[in-house]
Write an enzyme that holds these catalytic residues in place. Sequence first.
Site, PDB file in Angstrom:
ATOM      1  N   GLU A  36       0.810  -1.219   0.000  1.00  8.46           N
ATOM      2  CA  GLU A  36       0.000   0.000   0.000  1.00  8.46           C
ATOM      3  C   GLU A  36       0.846   1.273   0.000  1.00  8.46           C
ATOM      4  O   GLU A  36       0.448   2.280  -0.584  1.00  8.46           O
ATOM      5  CB  GLU A  36      -0.974   0.019   1.190  1.00  8.46           C
ATOM      6  N   HIS A  92     -11.239  -4.690   9.313  1.00 11.71           N
ATOM      7  CA  HIS A  92     -11.820  -4.534   7.971  1.00 11.71           C
ATOM      8  C   HIS A  92     -13.152  -3.790   8.010  1.00 11.71           C
ATOM      9  O   HIS A  92     -13.921  -3.865   7.067  1.00 11.71           O
ATOM     10  CB  HIS A  92     -12.050  -5.909   7.322  1.00 11.71           C
TER      11      HIS A  92
END
Lengths: 337, 324
Positions: free
Chosen positions: A71, A140
């Site tokens: 990322e 998440h």
Amino acid sequence: MRVKTYREAIIEAMMLEMRRDEKVFVIGEDISGGRGCGDFEGEAAGGPMGLTQGLWDEFGAKRVIDTPISETAIMGAAAGAALSGLRPIAELMFSDFFGVCFDQIYNQAAKFRFMYGEQGATPLVIRTMIGAGIGCGPQHSQSPYSIFANIPGLKVVTPSNPYDAKGLLISSIRDNDPVMFCEHKSLLGMEGNVPEDAYEVPLGKGKIIKEGNDITIVAIGQMVGITQGCVSKFEEKGISVEIIDPRSLSPFDEEIVYDSVEKTGRLLVIDESNPVCSFGSWIASMVSDEVFSSLKAPTRVLTPPHCPVPAAPNLEAAYLPDLDRIVEATDYLTNYS
Amino acid sequence: MQLSKDKLLDAYTRMKKIRVFEETMRDEFAKGTVPAFIHLYIGQEAIATGVCVELTDQDSISSTHRGHGHCIAKNSDLEKMTMEIFCRAEGLCEGKGGSMHIADLSVGMLGANAIVGANAPIAVGAALKQRVLGENLVSAAFIGDGASNQGAVFESMNLASVLKLPALFIFENNGYAEFTGIDYHCGGGDIAGRAEGFGMPSYKVDGSDFFAVQEVAAEAAERARRGEGPSAIECIAKRWYGHFEGDPQHYRTKEELETIRRDFDPLIIFRQKVEDAGLIENNDLNLIDDELSNQVTEAVEKAKNSPLPNVEELTTNVYEKGSY
């Protein structure tokens, strides 16, 4: 009326903008999927949640760029590409992952315009999934948009329905500043009217979802729909509720909220972020500062409790603001004297 | 050595300009005229120059907190650059960046960076223009030995390798990460070897020798332009001064400092090589020295006498005008 899902609206916005401008490209993990898998060719997934389906088929690997799970490299490369004249759409699969790449977002992309004295723009969209509601657990399911909105130089968008998702994404792609585009995972299958052509929903313009006179409810993202689900209950009680969807948090449409509170005298904010320093508390603070004399009751912010998002279905249900808590808070404010 | 006389004079000019500029900054810092911290590039002039003489204005670099040398090597305007280091309104970044965040997009200098290692993915991003638009360009990230341990750098090398991007990873191994030596901070001790592990050609060269750096930089840049992907170059050099100006350097001996200034001066090494080869007259170089000395003095005087930004500028340039 052309009915499309929130997911389809997002894909359509990217497709239209990629056709319009060759500088627009998408970069992220498994946005096509299947690269490096033996003889497999084509699109294997179109994103783990199907949010980039069909892009690879039309635009190919030059502009639909699958990456390793990195990322920091994705966000940094997108920032550098934007600074160099491209218009990247970078996918941060789950917003929770900002923890491994935030430097590139908040120290780099968000600051380029300022710290380089406006030598260039940073037309970057970071599409990222937020929110609780489907059992994904602590890492998440978060909604860190309040953290994003705290950063000067970033713009933050929280579409609550398919029409806005398409129009806000098109505006974000055409915008010349970095935008955190927060897609709510519970809304991906939501259906609504989505016109076929490319249209913009401007950043910084809220929308009155329902007009009313007794109380102003500002709801963010998924909370808009949950609040709309309370309307019949409010009507039963004879409470006239005005519901506002700010649609973008940064820039934020302060006027639409002040005007409404001047009319109703009451403010309830329903916000899915953590309660401490939440975006909702900022809205409440601005309202207290600017239209205090209109208030007939204290401002109130309804958020989840100050704990991570749990995995167990019953705990997650208890975590999110729901009809009972929204109605209870509304009762409290409308009965306050 | 196959470089033209013009290219050699250009290279010497860039290196010497860095030296004179940084020596002047050192004096000014001691006088208290320069705001905040500065990190001097002296001792590493051959690295920035050896790479940047192989780049055009369309090529990009991303720099470190020790970025003055990269600005000069990439041909930034000396006066505007000096003004920025003095945080003046007419500086490259209108005084909002200063020494550690100086950038000059007009020559592809994508910014010094005060977050160690964070510039590596930014250079990779500029390299994406080759893939997305088919542009002919190279993008180089300058990375210190300390920064070489950052995850951002590893991720960037892997991404550039996987996507075959025209990126150069230029490691400037000056032996120190702030006040910590490389024998302590770098597992395995072989920065070039690590880069090779990501599947790219990797070189280890004498970073005090312009010709050693330039030769491999030319090869790596050509490869990148051909679309064959990234390369890494580890340049071993010496940091003449402290991590920042004012660093008392208790961790280094007097002998070490004397030795490096005697044996590892990129300017002396360059002069010896071109003079021994009979390529350039000593006098040509002396003329450049005099000219640069005047240029730098003028730039510094001009910067010191120019205004700071107006206070009204505090909240400008955060977002595009009219969009927020």
